[in-house]
Write an enzyme that holds these catalytic residues in place. Structure first.
Site, PDB file in Angstrom:
ATOM      1  N   LYS A  25      53.405  61.925 -13.674  1.00 19.42           N
ATOM      2  CA  LYS A  25      54.376  60.815 -13.576  1.00 19.42           C
ATOM      3  C   LYS A  25      54.703  60.565 -12.118  1.00 19.42           C
ATOM      4  CE  LYS A  25      58.026  63.390 -12.202  1.00 19.42           C
ATOM      5  NZ  LYS A  25      58.649  63.366 -10.915  1.00 19.42           N
ATOM      6  N   ALA A  82      54.196  69.220  -6.550  1.00 18.24           N
ATOM      7  CA  ALA A  82      53.931  67.966  -5.854  1.00 18.24           C
ATOM      8  C   ALA A  82      54.936  66.869  -6.161  1.00 18.24           C
ATOM      9  CB  ALA A  82      52.523  67.486  -6.242  1.00 18.24           C
ATOM     10  N   GLY A  83      55.804  67.084  -7.164  1.00 17.55           N
ATOM     11  CA  GLY A  83      56.714  66.011  -7.585  1.00 17.55           C
ATOM     12  C   GLY A  83      56.076  65.097  -8.604  1.00 17.55           C
ATOM     13  N   LEU A  84      54.983  65.562  -9.225  1.00 18.44           N
ATOM     14  CA  LEU A  84      54.250  64.741 -10.196  1.00 18.44           C
ATOM     15  C   LEU A  84      54.378  65.285 -11.615  1.00 18.44           C
ATOM     16  CD1 LEU A  84      51.030  64.210  -8.028  1.00 18.44           C
ATOM     17  CD2 LEU A  84      52.848  62.543  -8.436  1.00 18.44           C
ATOM     18  N   ALA A  85      55.218  66.293 -11.795  1.00 20.38           N
ATOM     19  CA  ALA A  85      55.493  66.883 -13.106  1.00 20.38           C
ATOM     20  C   ALA A  85      54.253  67.451 -13.788  1.00 20.38           C
ATOM     21  CB  ALA A  85      56.190  65.864 -14.025  1.00 20.38           C
ATOM     22  N   GLY A  86      53.379  68.058 -13.011  1.00 24.43           N
ATOM     23  CA  GLY A  86      52.149  68.640 -13.564  1.00 24.43           C
ATOM     24  C   GLY A  86      52.433  69.744 -14.569  1.00 24.43           C
ATOM     25  N   SER A 134      55.203  70.190 -16.221  1.00 20.13           N
ATOM     26  CA  SER A 134      55.885  69.575 -17.371  1.00 20.13           C
ATOM     27  C   SER A 134      54.871  68.895 -18.287  1.00 20.13           C
ATOM     28  CB  SER A 134      56.905  68.535 -16.894  1.00 20.13           C
ATOM     29  OG  SER A 134      57.829  69.129 -16.035  1.00 20.13           O
ATOM     30  N   ASP A 191      61.746  67.268 -16.737  1.00 19.98           N
ATOM     31  CA  ASP A 191      60.714  66.236 -16.873  1.00 19.98           C
ATOM     32  C   ASP A 191      59.911  66.345 -18.174  1.00 19.98           C
ATOM     33  OD1 ASP A 191      61.398  65.175 -14.442  1.00 19.98           O
ATOM     34  OD2 ASP A 191      59.861  66.260 -13.319  1.00 19.98           O
TER      35      ASP A 191
HETATM   36  P1  ATP Z   1      58.409  68.300 -11.124  1.00 12.33           P
HETATM   37  O1  ATP Z   1      57.935  66.964 -10.624  1.00 12.33           O
HETATM   38  O2  ATP Z   1      58.595  68.348 -12.640  1.00 12.33           O
HETATM   39  O3  ATP Z   1      59.569  68.852 -10.381  1.00 12.33           O
HETATM   40  P2  ATP Z   1      56.265  69.489  -9.662  1.00 12.33           P
HETATM   41  O4  ATP Z   1      55.145  68.515  -9.813  1.00 12.33           O
HETATM   42  O5  ATP Z   1      57.036  69.407  -8.387  1.00 12.33           O
HETATM   43  O6  ATP Z   1      57.236  69.345 -10.906  1.00 12.33           O
HETATM   44  P3  ATP Z   1      54.677  71.586 -10.806  1.00 12.33           P
HETATM   45  O7  ATP Z   1      53.275  71.187 -10.482  1.00 12.33           O
HETATM   46  O8  ATP Z   1      55.133  71.366 -12.193  1.00 12.33           O
HETATM   47  O9  ATP Z   1      55.712  70.934  -9.786  1.00 12.33           O
HETATM   48  O10 ATP Z   1      54.779  73.121 -10.412  1.00 12.33           O
HETATM   49  C1  ATP Z   1      55.935  73.742  -9.890  1.00 12.33           C
HETATM   50  C2  ATP Z   1      55.715  75.264  -9.918  1.00 12.33           C
HETATM   51  O11 ATP Z   1      55.695  75.697 -11.279  1.00 12.33           O
HETATM   52  C3  ATP Z   1      54.401  75.690  -9.336  1.00 12.33           C
HETATM   53  O12 ATP Z   1      54.528  76.046  -7.996  1.00 12.33           O
HETATM   54  C4  ATP Z   1      53.967  76.875 -10.190  1.00 12.33           C
HETATM   55  O13 ATP Z   1      54.274  78.086  -9.571  1.00 12.33           O
HETATM   56  C5  ATP Z   1      54.804  76.798 -11.457  1.00 12.33           C
HETATM   57  N1  ATP Z   1      54.018  76.523 -12.689  1.00 12.33           N
HETATM   58  C6  ATP Z   1      54.202  77.122 -13.864  1.00 12.33           C
HETATM   59  N2  ATP Z   1      53.380  76.645 -14.804  1.00 12.33           N
HETATM   60  C7  ATP Z   1      52.636  75.693 -14.224  1.00 12.33           C
HETATM   61  C8  ATP Z   1      51.614  74.829 -14.699  1.00 12.33           C
HETATM   62  N3  ATP Z   1      51.173  74.847 -15.970  1.00 12.33           N
HETATM   63  N4  ATP Z   1      51.085  73.944 -13.826  1.00 12.33           N
HETATM   64  C9  ATP Z   1      51.540  73.904 -12.549  1.00 12.33           C
HETATM   65  N5  ATP Z   1      52.493  74.712 -12.052  1.00 12.33           N
HETATM   66  C10 ATP Z   1      53.050  75.602 -12.870  1.00 12.33           C
END
Ligand code: ATP
Length: 288
Positions: free
Chosen positions: A8, A97-101, A103, A136
């Site tokens: 997202k 990355a802020g892309l909710a990977g 989630s 998210d």
């Molecule tokens: P959001 O935008 O929801 O804040 P994000 O994109 O900033 O999330 P994610 O890629 O979801 O961040 O990962 C944040 C941290 O969660 C990672 O540094 C990792 O240690 C941990 N993590 C746990 N499970 C996963 C997964 N399935 N995929 C990615 N990171 C994961």
């Protein structure tokens, strides 16, 4: 069962304060984009939840958000026997990355388990499980374009964003969401977003107004040294929006013309390894 799970971007991200339970009160417009993790969930003998990934940076075992999502699903559905599953995650969404990977992966697991265990949960029930895992996750189960408020779990669908292209560019820096919120809490003064105008703009497909009002308050507290350069490249290629997503550090650009987006992605790829050209999409979790 193989599920593709979408990333997202935030067209709007504001933090309005604290709710009585201490959680942050959010005001967000989220948009699913066609950058997908592939998540395969299968039942196995026994009761173990096994997480496998193709990326050694992704935590395995109970530190993976997909594991937590499975545990929460079993807890809330009262399933105590034959809980053995394997979850294979093929990572394409840039991490931290802020892309909710993460989630997206959690949403894929809840979505798949509901099918595999024939629990027939409604979307609000699945979102209720997801909200306990992360802010998210409910949107990652819902997808499309939506206004998300409260802790992220109050979701009002908006008309789909159409006829545009999105370039994601993650500079080589990870941002921890927890520390990003801490910095926001400690900031003396935050210029809040114009959420009302943004909702109006997206609701009425007023592209110009949407581009003008797109806003992420985390840009005021999270330093990403590469952000001005990435935004300048995006603007040079006629991006109508160039903004950070979530708590960063990914910067995304929104373009009307595909060729502009392609040229922008090409130029950014010369300096950054995590650049994705994608489009807004309406489904966030889908069986393939
Ligand atoms: P959001 O935008 O929801 O804040 P994000 O994109 O900033 O999330 P994610 O890629 O979801 O961040 O990962 C944040 C941290 O969660 C990672 O540094 C990792 O240690 C941990 N993590 C746990 N499970 C996963 C997964 N399935 N995929 C990615 N990171 C994961």
């Amino acid at each position: 069962m193989k599920v593709k799970a979408a990333a997202k971007i935030n067209l709007l991200l504001d933090v309005l304060g604290r709710l009585p339970d201490g959680y942050h009160a959010l005001s967000m417009i989220m948009q699913s984009v066609s950058c997908y993790d592939l998540v395969e969930v299968d039942r196995t003998d026994g009761d173990n939840i096994i997480i496998l990934t193709d990326d050694e940076a992704v935590p395995t075992g109970d530190r993976n958000i997909a594991y937590k999502a499975a545990e929460q699903f079993f807890k809330e559905t009262g399933i105590t026997k034959n809980r053995g599953i394997t979850v294979k995650i093929e990572k394409h969404i840039p991490m931290a990355a802020g892309l909710a990977g993460g989630s997206a992966d959690a949403a894929a697991v809840i979505f798949a388990l509901d099918r595999l265990y024939e629990t027939n949960l409604s979307l609000p029930e699945k979102c209720g499980i997801g909200e306990k895992i992360g802010a998210d996750v409910p949107f990652s189960l819902t997808g499309g374009t939506a206004y998300c408020s409260d802790k992220g779990g109050v979701i009002a669908p908006l008309p789909p964003l159409k006829d545009c292209f999105v370039v994601l560019c993650k500079p080589g820096q990870d941002v921890s969401t927890v520390s990003a919120y801490k910095q926001l809490d400690e900031a003396e003064y935050i210029r809040h977003a114009d959420s009302v105008s943004m909702i109006y703009a997206v609701k009425n497909a007023d592209y110009e107004l949407m581009c003008k009002k797109a806003c992420n308050v985390f840009e005021q507290v999270i330093e990403v040294p590469q952000r001005p350069y990435i935004k300048a490249v995006m603007k040079k290629h006629k991006a109508d929006i160039a903004l950070m997503s979530g708590s960063g550090p990914t910067v995304y650009g929104v373009f009307k013309i595909k060729e502009d987006a392609e040229k922008c992605a090409q130029e950014l790829m010369e300096s950054y390894s995590q650049v994705v050209l994608c489009e807004p999409c309406e489904k966030s979790v889908e069986i393939i």
